[in-house]
Design a protein around this motif. Sequence first.
Motif, short mmCIF file in Angstrom:
data_model
loop_
_atom_site.label_atom_id
_atom_site.label_comp_id
_atom_site.label_asym_id
_atom_site.label_seq_id
_atom_site.Cartn_x
_atom_site.Cartn_y
_atom_site.Cartn_z
N ASP A 203 0.86 -1.28 -0.02
CA ASP A 203 -0.10 0.05 -0.07
C ASP A 203 0.90 1.32 0.15
O ASP A 203 0.57 2.40 -0.55
CB ASP A 203 -0.88 0.09 1.26
CG ASP A 203 -2.02 -0.80 1.27
OD1 ASP A 203 -2.32 -1.38 -0.20
OD2 ASP A 203 -2.67 -1.18 2.09
N GLU B 52 0.93 4.25 -2.62
CA GLU B 52 0.78 5.72 -2.05
C GLU B 52 2.07 6.83 -2.80
O GLU B 52 1.61 7.72 -3.37
CB GLU B 52 0.76 5.81 -0.56
CG GLU B 52 0.22 7.26 -0.17
CD GLU B 52 -0.93 7.53 -0.30
OE1 GLU B 52 -1.01 8.82 -0.67
OE2 GLU B 52 -1.91 6.58 -0.50
N GLY C 91 -4.94 1.67 -7.28
CA GLY C 91 -5.93 1.83 -6.29
C GLY C 91 -7.32 0.97 -6.52
O GLY C 91 -8.16 0.84 -5.57
N LYS D 160 -8.72 -5.10 -2.78
CA LYS D 160 -7.91 -5.55 -1.85
C LYS D 160 -8.20 -7.17 -1.32
O LYS D 160 -7.27 -8.01 -1.21
CB LYS D 160 -7.85 -4.69 -0.45
CG LYS D 160 -7.59 -3.48 -0.61
CD LYS D 160 -6.11 -3.18 -0.11
CE LYS D 160 -5.94 -1.76 -0.26
NZ LYS D 160 -5.43 -1.37 -1.80
#
Lengths: 421, 170
Positions: free
Chosen positions: A40, A44, A66, A70
């Motif tokens: 993650d 980012e 993104g 998940k």
Amino acid sequence: MFEPVLLKNIDVPDGHLLATYEAGGGYQALAKALREHTPDEVVELVKQSNLRGRGGAGFPTGMKWGFVPKRGDKPKYLCCNADEGEPGTFKDRIIMERDPHQLVEGLAVSAYAIGAETAYVYVRGEYVKAIRRLEQAIAEAREKGYLGDGVLGSDFNFTIHIHCGAGAYICGEETAMLESLEGKRAQPRLKPPFPAVAGLYASPTVINNVETLACVPHIVMRGPHWFRAIGPDKSPGPKLYCVSGQVKKPGLYELPMGIPLRELVEDHAGGPLPGRGIKAVIPGGVSAPIIPRDGLDVGMDFDSLAAAGSMLGSAGVIVVDDSTCMVKVATRIIEFFHHESCGKCTPCREGLNWAVKVLRRIEAGEGAPGDLEQLDKLCKGIFGNTFCALGDGAAMGLRAALAHFRDEFAAHIDERRCPFH
Amino acid sequence: MSMREKIEEAAARYPDQRSAIMPALLIAQQEHGHLPGPVLEEVADILGVERIWVYELATFYTLFHTVPVGMFHLELCDNVSCMLCGSEALLKHLEEVLGIEKGSTTPDGLFTLSTVECLGACEMAPVMQVGDDYHGNLDVGRLDALLARLRAEAGQAPGDDIAAAAPPGE
């Protein structure tokens, strides 16, 4: 002074070998990502960098990543679009031929970020040398533990496969590429669902261009702020520009995003051939609307070119000089799109067939009054009405040629000949 | 490795056998020079997939040849960048010296002449692909030298089975 990063190894002897890549700091970004960042956090970093896809559409890469869910029990896939087919574009070929490890490392870091254990690199079949170099790089990287089970002692497993294309421009469209990877004719899919949700084998899939992936290790090593400080904030980073056509020094140039088109063509690429003047420039492959010579001060980034009515596309910059007939250029462009239309939807398949016939007769001096209005009508009928962007690209290209060089088209019809012959 | 073994090795890369049709066709074409009906059927049988799936790919993608091509396939790019750098004159020259029109093969089976869409090597326009290799910055003189080299190579190649002869590598 701008320091090239993507082309750093391009002219180094044996730049394609692992030893050369490692000597220049290669695979340190992969080690750093695995050691210091969660997946993650890598997503980012890429979001913060404002990296936008280098394949043509300019979609924010971090945002695309993104969208991958998940949770879920399906495997996730990373696909690399190396089907470089947009006329005027050759940057991905040069990366793969001369610095393939940069792509391999980019794939590994990106796959770690999105949670994929398998990547397919879809390389156009004509690129035999690039395919061999990439195969060799993958084998070397596997040997050294940069790929395989437990990459560098972590619990990240990663395998890269190469899939050779077989000569279809439409495979550059991401859903057509997925169809092709699944062993079908390359025809675009209806979206949604988007590939991030249901892509390859109906699994979550991220598709990124070669140059996009090559940027990722540099972002991990140098940080998103370094990347963002190069060029315009909304469209930043180092950029590869492919310059070709009627220009003194055709070639691949790495420069900041947003440099003026004029500076690229006149300073870096040496300007027009002796005794000639620039007539117009196609800034981003033949899908990108042509820009007449008085518009060359535009910045070479996604937003500036869009504001100027064109697009950055694949940054395939084609220079056209004043000895060239614009009707001939437009005809050749539309012949290309007609040839490459996959045939799935009517406006593209039939509209381009019709447009080619009209253009050919105008160029041959057999154009009739009303032909230009007919072309306008065809563009209107194609644009926005096709399944994918192929039809849009063709219509935008033709519209721009008609808008900027209408007198030249009209002269062909009035004089019943090509004035350049 | 036999063709079957190569195809099975390629198929192991995918969770679905259908994905292996394209790589299998490339392998079969390297083996046979082109892809006639019986070869397509063999590919379908090796992979255990529908024959129509194999036929549709062999006819959709331009790099697959269902009819024989010459020992050397001259694929001249005539897209915009190459056109701007003189590919038309090169095509005319090739048609003259080979005595054929584009899209056809010389009677001795040595050369097939085609024009192709952008090869992605515009920095060395005009460019032509022959087998695995790109030849760039071409002019009439370089083209003639290349043809002479290819003819010499053909003279040295053993056997007369032109359709089965693989183009030279790097």
